[in-house]
Each structure stands twice: as C-alpha cells, then as structure tokens.
Design a protein around this motif. Structure first.
Motif, PDB file in Angstrom:
ATOM      1  N   LYS A   1       0.854  -1.187   0.000  1.00 53.46           N
ATOM      2  CA  LYS A   1       0.000   0.000   0.000  1.00 53.46           C
ATOM      3  C   LYS A   1       0.886   1.232   0.000  1.00 53.46           C
ATOM      4  O   LYS A   1       1.971   1.246   0.574  1.00 53.46           O
ATOM      5  CB  LYS A   1      -0.878   0.030   1.259  1.00 53.46           C
ATOM      6  CG  LYS A   1      -1.815  -1.159   1.404  1.00 53.46           C
ATOM      7  CD  LYS A   1      -2.983  -1.097   0.472  1.00 53.46           C
ATOM      8  CE  LYS A   1      -3.951   0.022   0.816  1.00 53.46           C
ATOM      9  NZ  LYS A   1      -4.980   0.176  -0.235  1.00 53.46           N
TER      10      LYS A   1
ATOM     11  N   LEU B   1       1.547   3.831   1.648  1.00 53.02           N
ATOM     12  CA  LEU B   1       1.391   4.482   2.953  1.00 53.02           C
ATOM     13  C   LEU B   1       2.743   5.017   3.405  1.00 53.02           C
ATOM     14  O   LEU B   1       3.741   4.283   3.409  1.00 53.02           O
ATOM     15  CB  LEU B   1       0.863   3.485   3.981  1.00 53.02           C
ATOM     16  CG  LEU B   1      -0.567   2.962   3.778  1.00 53.02           C
ATOM     17  CD1 LEU B   1      -0.872   1.829   4.746  1.00 53.02           C
ATOM     18  CD2 LEU B   1      -1.589   4.076   3.946  1.00 53.02           C
ATOM     19  N   SER B   2       2.759   6.272   3.787  1.00 49.30           N
ATOM     20  CA  SER B   2       4.000   6.867   4.277  1.00 49.30           C
ATOM     21  C   SER B   2       4.261   6.390   5.700  1.00 49.30           C
ATOM     22  O   SER B   2       3.362   5.829   6.351  1.00 49.30           O
ATOM     23  CB  SER B   2       3.891   8.391   4.259  1.00 49.30           C
ATOM     24  OG  SER B   2       2.932   8.782   5.231  1.00 49.30           O
ATOM     25  N   LYS B   3       5.467   6.647   6.195  1.00 49.94           N
ATOM     26  CA  LYS B   3       5.793   6.289   7.575  1.00 49.94           C
ATOM     27  C   LYS B   3       4.835   7.008   8.518  1.00 49.94           C
ATOM     28  O   LYS B   3       4.427   6.453   9.545  1.00 49.94           O
ATOM     29  CB  LYS B   3       7.246   6.683   7.852  1.00 49.94           C
ATOM     30  CG  LYS B   3       7.835   6.026   9.042  1.00 49.94           C
ATOM     31  CD  LYS B   3       9.124   5.282   8.692  1.00 49.94           C
ATOM     32  CE  LYS B   3       9.595   4.465   9.854  1.00 49.94           C
ATOM     33  NZ  LYS B   3      10.984   4.743  10.224  1.00 49.94           N
ATOM     34  N   ASP B   4       4.463   8.243   8.174  1.00 50.29           N
ATOM     35  CA  ASP B   4       3.503   9.034   8.964  1.00 50.29           C
ATOM     36  C   ASP B   4       2.145   8.341   9.014  1.00 50.29           C
ATOM     37  O   ASP B   4       1.520   8.254  10.068  1.00 50.29           O
ATOM     38  CB  ASP B   4       3.318  10.402   8.293  1.00 50.29           C
ATOM     39  CG  ASP B   4       3.817  11.515   9.182  1.00 50.29           C
ATOM     40  OD1 ASP B   4       4.694  11.221  10.038  1.00 50.29           O
ATOM     41  OD2 ASP B   4       3.338  12.651   9.012  1.00 50.29           O
ATOM     42  N   ASP B   5       1.703   7.870   7.833  1.00 46.10           N
ATOM     43  CA  ASP B   5       0.418   7.157   7.751  1.00 46.10           C
ATOM     44  C   ASP B   5       0.451   5.925   8.650  1.00 46.10           C
ATOM     45  O   ASP B   5      -0.494   5.667   9.412  1.00 46.10           O
ATOM     46  CB  ASP B   5       0.136   6.695   6.307  1.00 46.10           C
ATOM     47  CG  ASP B   5      -0.076   7.865   5.357  1.00 46.10           C
ATOM     48  OD1 ASP B   5      -0.535   8.923   5.816  1.00 46.10           O
ATOM     49  OD2 ASP B   5       0.230   7.698   4.161  1.00 46.10           O
ATOM     50  N   ILE B   6       1.530   5.145   8.525  1.00 45.77           N
ATOM     51  CA  ILE B   6       1.646   3.914   9.322  1.00 45.77           C
ATOM     52  C   ILE B   6       1.641   4.262  10.810  1.00 45.77           C
ATOM     53  O   ILE B   6       0.995   3.597  11.622  1.00 45.77           O
ATOM     54  CB  ILE B   6       2.931   3.136   8.944  1.00 45.77           C
ATOM     55  CG1 ILE B   6       2.871   2.700   7.480  1.00 45.77           C
ATOM     56  CG2 ILE B   6       3.096   1.904   9.840  1.00 45.77           C
ATOM     57  CD1 ILE B   6       4.182   2.148   6.937  1.00 45.77           C
ATOM     58  N   ASN B   7       2.319   5.347  11.150  1.00 51.44           N
ATOM     59  CA  ASN B   7       2.379   5.766  12.554  1.00 51.44           C
ATOM     60  C   ASN B   7       0.995   6.142  13.076  1.00 51.44           C
ATOM     61  O   ASN B   7       0.638   5.809  14.212  1.00 51.44           O
ATOM     62  CB  ASN B   7       3.357   6.926  12.713  1.00 51.44           C
ATOM     63  CG  ASN B   7       3.748   7.087  14.164  1.00 51.44           C
ATOM     64  OD1 ASN B   7       4.188   6.131  14.795  1.00 51.44           O
ATOM     65  ND2 ASN B   7       3.548   8.268  14.712  1.00 51.44           N
ATOM     66  N   LYS B   8       0.210   6.843  12.249  1.00 47.37           N
ATOM     67  CA  LYS B   8      -1.157   7.225  12.649  1.00 47.37           C
ATOM     68  C   LYS B   8      -1.994   5.972  12.908  1.00 47.37           C
ATOM     69  O   LYS B   8      -2.737   5.889  13.882  1.00 47.37           O
ATOM     70  CB  LYS B   8      -1.809   8.063  11.541  1.00 47.37           C
ATOM     71  CG  LYS B   8      -1.729   9.557  11.819  1.00 47.37           C
ATOM     72  CD  LYS B   8      -2.507  10.344  10.777  1.00 47.37           C
ATOM     73  CE  LYS B   8      -1.744  11.614  10.408  1.00 47.37           C
ATOM     74  NZ  LYS B   8      -1.764  11.966   9.002  1.00 47.37           N
ATOM     75  N   ILE B   9      -1.887   5.002  11.984  1.00 43.19           N
ATOM     76  CA  ILE B   9      -2.650   3.751  12.135  1.00 43.19           C
ATOM     77  C   ILE B   9      -2.196   3.024  13.392  1.00 43.19           C
ATOM     78  O   ILE B   9      -3.013   2.502  14.166  1.00 43.19           O
ATOM     79  CB  ILE B   9      -2.476   2.869  10.872  1.00 43.19           C
ATOM     80  CG1 ILE B   9      -3.049   3.586   9.641  1.00 43.19           C
ATOM     81  CG2 ILE B   9      -3.169   1.524  11.057  1.00 43.19           C
ATOM     82  CD1 ILE B   9      -2.573   3.025   8.311  1.00 43.19           C
TER      83      ILE B   9
END
Ligand code: 5GP
Ligand code: ZN
Length: 140
Positions: A122, A124-132
C-alpha cells in the motif's frame, strides 16, 4: 457446544452430512476438503459454531495447533500453507471457522496448492503507518 441448524460444517460434525473424517477431539473435527487444491488438502474446524475466528471463545482453540501438527505430518508435506479466511471479501465461503491445511510440493509452482501473488505494498507513508499504529494501540 453452540451450533447452527443450517451450517454445513455443524452438520458434518454431527454426522448429518458424510465426510472423510481424519481426527476428532472433544473440541475439534478434521476432515478432507471436498474441493482440494492440493493432494492432502484438509480442514480443521472447532466444534463450536462461530463464523469468524474472532467470534470463537479462546478456550475452543486449544486442540487446533496439535491437530494441525498431526495432519501436516500425515500429509507427508515438507511445505504447506495454513489458510484461514474471514468474511466474503476475504474469500470465506463457509461461515464456520476453518483452517485449511494445503500441502505445497516444492516443484508445484502455480499447478498445485495455494498460489499467492503477494499484493503490491500500500502507498502508505511512515507518517500514515504511525497514525494507524497510534489508533490501533489506543484500542488495545
Ligand atoms: P473457504 O473459502 O470458506 O475458506 O473454504 C471452504 C472450503 O470448504 C472449500 O475449500 C470447500 O471445498 C470446502 N467445502 C465446502 N463444502 C464442503 C463439504 O460439504 N464437505 C467438505 N468436505 N468440504 C466442503
Ligand atoms: Zn457451524
């Protein structure tokens, strides 16, 4: 043991539908899959009726791993996949928890056994993964 009158796997457990039974314990039933995708393809199911794995009470899982170990050995397969689908989009057809044991001969390629094309990662940026990650952690 909870059961659902219309569930085919509950009927198999009760002997109302014939099956090629391999093993049975107090809480588990194992039998040959009627539509095998590999030689030795079989199913291990908890006797307790639950549609998805997450619906199953914890204490109904105890015999599953020892049963999978015995059956995997009985197939003689060195390589195999354990598949457990939950929900229609995830390819679940029978709404009673079941674990597929699917032998994978070393030279089978896409001719026998599970054929997995690992999906594209997917975007998904590291930021996205961190939010999840934070959201998931907050629910634990
Ligand atoms: P699912 O897609 O739900 O993970 O897989 C259901 C599996 O159950 C399929 O591999 C299918 O061949 C198997 N199956 C469905 N109905 C019967 C049946 O009546 N008897 C047996 N032995 N297997 C079944
Ligand atoms: Zn059932």
């Amino acid at each position: 043991m909870a059961s659902l009158a219309s569930c085919i796997f509950c009927k198999i457990i009760k002997g109302e539908i014939p099956s090629m039974k391999l093993l049975e314990t107090e809480s588990v039933f194992a039998f040959m899959d009627i539509g095998p995708i590999a030689k030795g393809h079989c199913l291990v199911i908890p006797k307790h009726h639950a549609a998805k794995l997450t619906d199953l009470p914890d204490d109904q899982m105890a015999d599953i791993l020892p049963t999978i170990k015995k059956l995997a050995a009985a197939t003689g397969a060195e390589n195999y996949n354990i598949l457990q689908n939950n929900g229609r989009p995830a390819h679940q057809v029978v709404d009673h928890v079941h674990f597929h044991i699917i032998p994978k001969p070393a030279d089978a390629g896409d001719k026998e056994g599970l054929v997995i094309g690992w999906p594209t990662q997917k975007d998904l940026s590291k930021d996205d993964i961190n939010k999840i990650f934070e959201e998931m952690k907050s629910k634990l």
